[in-house]
Enzyme design. Sequence first.
Site, PDB file in Angstrom:
ATOM      1  N   CYS A 284     -35.635 -43.933  47.122  1.00 29.47           N
ATOM      2  CA  CYS A 284     -34.663 -44.772  46.420  1.00 29.47           C
ATOM      3  C   CYS A 284     -35.269 -46.075  45.928  1.00 29.47           C
ATOM      4  CB  CYS A 284     -33.447 -45.021  47.304  1.00 29.47           C
ATOM      5  SG  CYS A 284     -33.734 -46.009  48.797  1.00 29.47           S
ATOM      6  N   HIS A 335     -30.248 -48.168  51.520  1.00 25.96           N
ATOM      7  CA  HIS A 335     -30.245 -47.389  50.279  1.00 25.96           C
ATOM      8  C   HIS A 335     -30.003 -48.316  49.104  1.00 25.96           C
ATOM      9  CE1 HIS A 335     -30.012 -44.035  47.605  1.00 25.96           C
ATOM     10  NE2 HIS A 335     -28.731 -44.208  47.325  1.00 25.96           N
ATOM     11  N   GLU A 347     -29.530 -42.975  41.155  1.00 26.37           N
ATOM     12  CA  GLU A 347     -30.081 -43.078  42.512  1.00 26.37           C
ATOM     13  C   GLU A 347     -30.832 -41.810  42.851  1.00 26.37           C
ATOM     14  OE1 GLU A 347     -26.430 -40.860  44.825  1.00 26.37           O
ATOM     15  OE2 GLU A 347     -27.332 -42.619  45.723  1.00 26.37           O
TER      16      GLU A 347
END
Length: 372
Positions: A284, A335, A347
């Site tokens: 990520c 994240h 993402e």
Amino acid sequence: MKALAAGIGAVFLSPLLIAGTGMTLAASAEAAQTTGVSNCLTDIDAGKVADQVTKILDGASSEDVRVEGLDLPTEQIPHAQTIVATGISLDVPKKGQIIALATAMQESRLRNLNYGDRDSLGLFQQRPSQGWGTAQQIRDPVYASERFYKALLAVDGWQQMTVTQAAQAVQKSGYPDAYAQWEPLATALQKAIAATFPGNSDSSGSSGKDTGAAAPSGCSTEDGSQYGPIPEGAVPKSYSIPKDTDPRARTAIVWAMHQLGTMYQWGGSCTAPHGPDPMGRCDCSSLMQQAYAKAGIQLTRTTYTQVNEGKAVSVKALKPGDLIFSRGTAARPEHVGMYMGEGLVIEVPRTGKPVRITPLKDWDVLAARRVL
């Protein structure tokens, strides 16, 4: 796309694969037995193909779509998308992408086969025994596509050849004239799929301005629910990058979108998302880092440090390019994704999942940062 992974240009061509006669392969036995379609594919309606491709990439079921020449379009079109995206990521011209699609149609009918003539496997029926890679690698559609393109680009004068001549120069098939029948459909598919990638203005694999009429954005409180379910790796049909997006954020968003469909790799550098080395793919935070690197903005490497980049912004005042954070805590999130405008976020969430677009409503946002 050079921006789909298009400017993507993070993958560098090397001469490694392609020396010589060792890389021969034969057409799959099944493909050879089912080639009686050449008279059926000469009058392809490109507009109709584009409509059906869009439906499939938007998540339509096989009951709702039909593409002449493809009997399993919901399986075959995503593989075609991978082939086109990989070609764009390697800066392969439009003709090369068409050659690759025509080859995969002949060899496997655009299916990722686990069998074939002798030890042939995958979309292109490449053979481990002939130096194309391990069986596991060949069954990776991104890897298989990249190997095909590298072999094609090593063929002297391939751009002056016909589609079937160029395909045969790579494949060295026992059915050297079989590729020609797929050229009309391959051409229509390439045009339709390439047009779904923002930044690909002419479907040729070269960079350009983002596609579509730009929607006004400014600050947005949309949550993405207007798009309904978004298939993994797909771009919602009516999305376009908002018109007033900062040019640097636009560059970062386009680059990130060109990685759609590539798989998550924990600790991956995101420097070659479409390449054969898993560690070149994205997690990520490396997706954010490399996307902004293409815009000349240097970010730190981890989610834990990126949450301190730039300045804090309210979720109600998000602009395209803002980083949003979830999981863990606001001080130490686990994240990160990038806001794209219109309530959408790009993402790559976790192992087993690809780079994808998700609605903001699905995010429990702990923090947001503007890095421009």
